[in-house]
Scaffold this active site. Structure first.
Site, PDB file in Angstrom:
ATOM      1  N   TYR A  23       0.795  -1.042   0.011  1.00 17.75           N
ATOM      2  CA  TYR A  23       0.096  -0.125  -0.146  1.00 17.75           C
ATOM      3  C   TYR A  23       0.985   1.126   0.025  1.00 17.75           C
ATOM      4  O   TYR A  23       2.033   1.133   0.599  1.00 17.75           O
ATOM      5  CB  TYR A  23      -0.926  -0.140   1.128  1.00 17.75           C
ATOM      6  CG  TYR A  23      -2.054  -1.159   1.346  1.00 17.75           C
ATOM      7  CD1 TYR A  23      -1.802  -2.480   1.261  1.00 17.75           C
ATOM      8  CD2 TYR A  23      -3.461  -0.407   1.009  1.00 17.75           C
ATOM      9  CE1 TYR A  23      -2.746  -3.406   1.243  1.00 17.75           C
ATOM     10  CE2 TYR A  23      -4.375  -1.646   0.987  1.00 17.75           C
ATOM     11  CZ  TYR A  23      -4.058  -2.804   1.045  1.00 17.75           C
ATOM     12  OH  TYR A  23      -5.073  -4.037   0.909  1.00 17.75           O
ATOM     13  N   GLU A  24       0.401   2.218  -0.492  1.00 17.87           N
ATOM     14  CA  GLU A  24       1.099   3.438  -0.707  1.00 17.87           C
ATOM     15  C   GLU A  24       1.689   4.160   0.444  1.00 17.87           C
ATOM     16  O   GLU A  24       2.506   5.024   0.490  1.00 17.87           O
ATOM     17  CB  GLU A  24       0.611   4.355  -1.777  1.00 17.87           C
ATOM     18  CG  GLU A  24      -0.732   5.084  -1.257  1.00 17.87           C
ATOM     19  CD  GLU A  24      -1.305   5.932  -2.313  1.00 17.87           C
ATOM     20  OE1 GLU A  24      -1.208   5.954  -3.452  1.00 17.87           O
ATOM     21  OE2 GLU A  24      -2.086   6.623  -1.848  1.00 17.87           O
ATOM     22  N   SER A  25       1.286   3.862   1.598  1.00 19.96           N
ATOM     23  CA  SER A  25       1.525   4.219   2.910  1.00 19.96           C
ATOM     24  C   SER A  25       2.791   3.644   3.309  1.00 19.96           C
ATOM     25  O   SER A  25       3.403   4.353   4.252  1.00 19.96           O
ATOM     26  CB  SER A  25       0.392   4.133   3.848  1.00 19.96           C
ATOM     27  OG  SER A  25       0.134   2.872   4.004  1.00 19.96           O
ATOM     28  N   GLY A  26       3.360   2.741   2.478  1.00 17.53           N
ATOM     29  CA  GLY A  26       4.774   2.341   2.820  1.00 17.53           C
ATOM     30  C   GLY A  26       4.674   1.015   3.418  1.00 17.53           C
ATOM     31  O   GLY A  26       5.876   0.395   3.466  1.00 17.53           O
TER      32      GLY A  26
END
Lengths: 286, 263
Positions: free
Chosen positions: B50-53
């Protein structure tokens, strides 16, 4: 060197009318209590910067504290629109909002460039997309070695960055854990910074030599505000109140209910209230 | 066979596109449901990012946002957002990006920015987020969204992220080496870009759906491939996995709120 202050003092000393302000947090550790203090102190004409402006920026926009916003995704995650943001862009209420829109990759690179004291960031980005047509701050550079054309955006250099973190020691060294987002870059890119924390401890004791630590000499002010990230969350302290994010959709949908909510929960409230909200969330989960 | 809804069929059909070998960049909403159903059925070793890392995450309930604590708690590791976009996405480490959108055109370009003119929008949508670079830097892209005239439009008011541009070899001309959108999974059917023109074409129709219904639900005159198959109906296992995770998710999201209105 960081000074440990009350939240009201930290905001009064470091946030000025007209400032470019980044209150960062990628879903996690969003500095709600500090944002509310900015509203209470009546700061105005702010230029807001954030990758994912969510409810907190909806509140700042809705009270008319912002003249503009630089961002890459402006929504209520998993819920839908930010109604105050939409009202400002679509109907100029309560005032027009100048927007500078980017992609996440560009914003992340631009913060990193700011932290690295570079004038701009480059990336392989925006290919075939329309944003470069409407945002004059998206340009291109040609690689001097390969002649590849890359997207270029200006570095982000906020006047002040505000973040929330798990803890600080009494000297003002700060530890962040979990989804750390762009907070380290945002603090290092800024002229001044405020960090609110869940706890102030005698020994920081970072759990790993590679922990994300912002040293006291890179931070301007630290304020102890337990629960200060509610309704987002603080990894290891309390969970995200997804129920509140769902409820915000109703609250923010019309101007009257929004304004009433701001009066009761921001203007007439205090930073100390956040500890109680967060404790209630934790209790429900436990 | 159990009854199922069109949305359940869409999620399950989308899940089937993924395999154990995928390193998948997951968009929130419908893509997230599909990716986790894949992980809980036929692709237990899939890497979800997920792009949150959060990398290699295995959430027990579907996240409401791309950065819920559940994602970090169950991840193999979590990196900063600049590292996520620079090293892992732009670095070319992601095989598959899974996106949704508000609007799509026949060349699988997506709009999540505005309806109406950019400067005076009729509807201001959230914007692109990670999508512009996910669309260009992942090895291939899957898209999942319900088929409707409002969503599948003749002309996009704004191209937030490029699929196949103007069709044909647009991507190659712009120097891209990645495949772009290869499958679009809707609640009625599955579309693929035609080999030469790259125009989205129906290749599989879900059980109980007629061609007319598809034609009427699409904003452009939609084409059908020479060979169109019927999408296999959801199995009992697929349905129970999907319904269980949806039930857990509903319970979790309603359960974490304070009694009093706050913050």
């Amino acid at each position: 060197m960081a000074r440990i202050l009350s939240l009201a003092e930290a905001v009064a000393e470091n946030v000025r009318d007209g400032d470019t302000v980044a209150m960062e947090g990628f879903t996690h550790l969003i500095p709600y209590a500090a944002g509310h203090e900015v509203i209470r102190q009546g700061r105005k004409d702010l230029f807001l910067v954030r990758m994912t402006p969510d409810i907190l920026y909806d509140q700042l926009i809705g009270v008319g504290a912002a003249r503009g916003m630089k961002f890459s995704w402006g929504g209520n995650p998993g819920v839908g629109s930010l109604h105050r943001f939409r009202d400002a862009v679509e109907n100029q209420w309560p005032r027009p909002l100048e927007i500078e829109e980017h992609s996440h990759a560009a914003m992340a690179n631009a913060y990193e460039a700011g932290a690295a004291n570079l004038p701009f960031a480059m990336l392989r980005g925006y290919i075939g997309a329309d944003l470069p047509k409407v945002n004059p701050n998206i340009k291109s550079v040609t690689c001097p070695f390969t002649q590849e054309v890359l997207a270029a955006v200006p570095a982000i250099r906020p006047d002040v960055t505000i973040i929330h973190a798990q803890r600080a020691d009494r000297k003002g060294n700060v530890l962040l854990e979990g989804i750390v987002g762009v907070q380290k870059e945002a603090v290092l890119a800024a002229r001044r910074s405020i960090v609110t924390v869940e706890e102030i401890v005698d020994e920081l004791s970072p759990p790993s030599p590679n922990s994300v630590v912002l040293p006291a000499w890179a931070v301007t002010a630290v304020a102890h505000v337990p629960g200060g990230a509610f309704p987002s969350y603080a990894h290891g302290y309390y969970p995200r109140s997804n129920a509140f994010y769902l409820r915000w959709d109703e609250i923010a949908r019309d101007r009257e209910s929004f304004t009433a909510w701001i009066k009761e929960n921001v203007l007439d409230a205090r930073p100390e209230d956040f500890a109680r909200y967060a404790a209630q969330t934790s209790a429900k989960v436990a | 066979m159990t009854d199922f809804t069109p949305t359940e069929m869409m999620t399950i059909a989308a899940a089937r596109e993924l395999s154990n070998d995928d390193v998948c960049f997951v968009g929130i909403g419908a893509p997230s449901a599909a990716c986790n159903v894949a992980r809980l059925t036929h692709a237990p070793d899939i890497t979800l990012i997920y792009e949150s890392g959060t990398v290699g995450t295995k959430p027990d309930v579907l996240p409401l946002s791309i950065g819920d604590g559940e994602l970090c708690d169950t991840a193999l590791f979590t990196v900063s957002v600049p590292e996520m976009f620079r090293y892992w996405l732009q670095g070319g480490r992601i095989t598959t990006g899974f996106l949704g959108g508000a609007q799509i055109d026949r060349f699988a370009n997506l709009n999540t920015t505005v309806v109406g003119p950019y400067d005076q929008p009729k509807v201001r949508l959230p914007g692109g987020g990670g999508a512009p670079e996910i669309a260009s830097n992942c090895g291939r892209i899957f898209i999942t969204m319900a088929l409707s005239k409002r969503g599948f439009v003749e002309k996009l008011p704004f191209v937030t992220s490029m699929g196949h541009g103007e069709g044909g070899n647009t991507r190659e001309r712009l120097g891209l080496k990645t495949k772009g959108p290869t499958r679009v999974i809707t609640d009625l059917c599955i579309l693929e870009p035609a080999p030469e023109t790259k125009e989205l074409t129906v290749v599989s129709i879900h059980p109980g759906v007629g061609r007319e219904q598809i034609v009427e639900s699409c904003g452009w005159p939609i084409k059908f491939a020479e060979t169109v198959i019927e999408t296999p109906a959801p199995t009992e296992t697929e349905l129970s996995v999907l319904r269980d995770i949806n039930a857990r998710t509903r319970k979790a999201h309603e359960g974490t709120g304070p009694g009093k209105e706050a913050a």
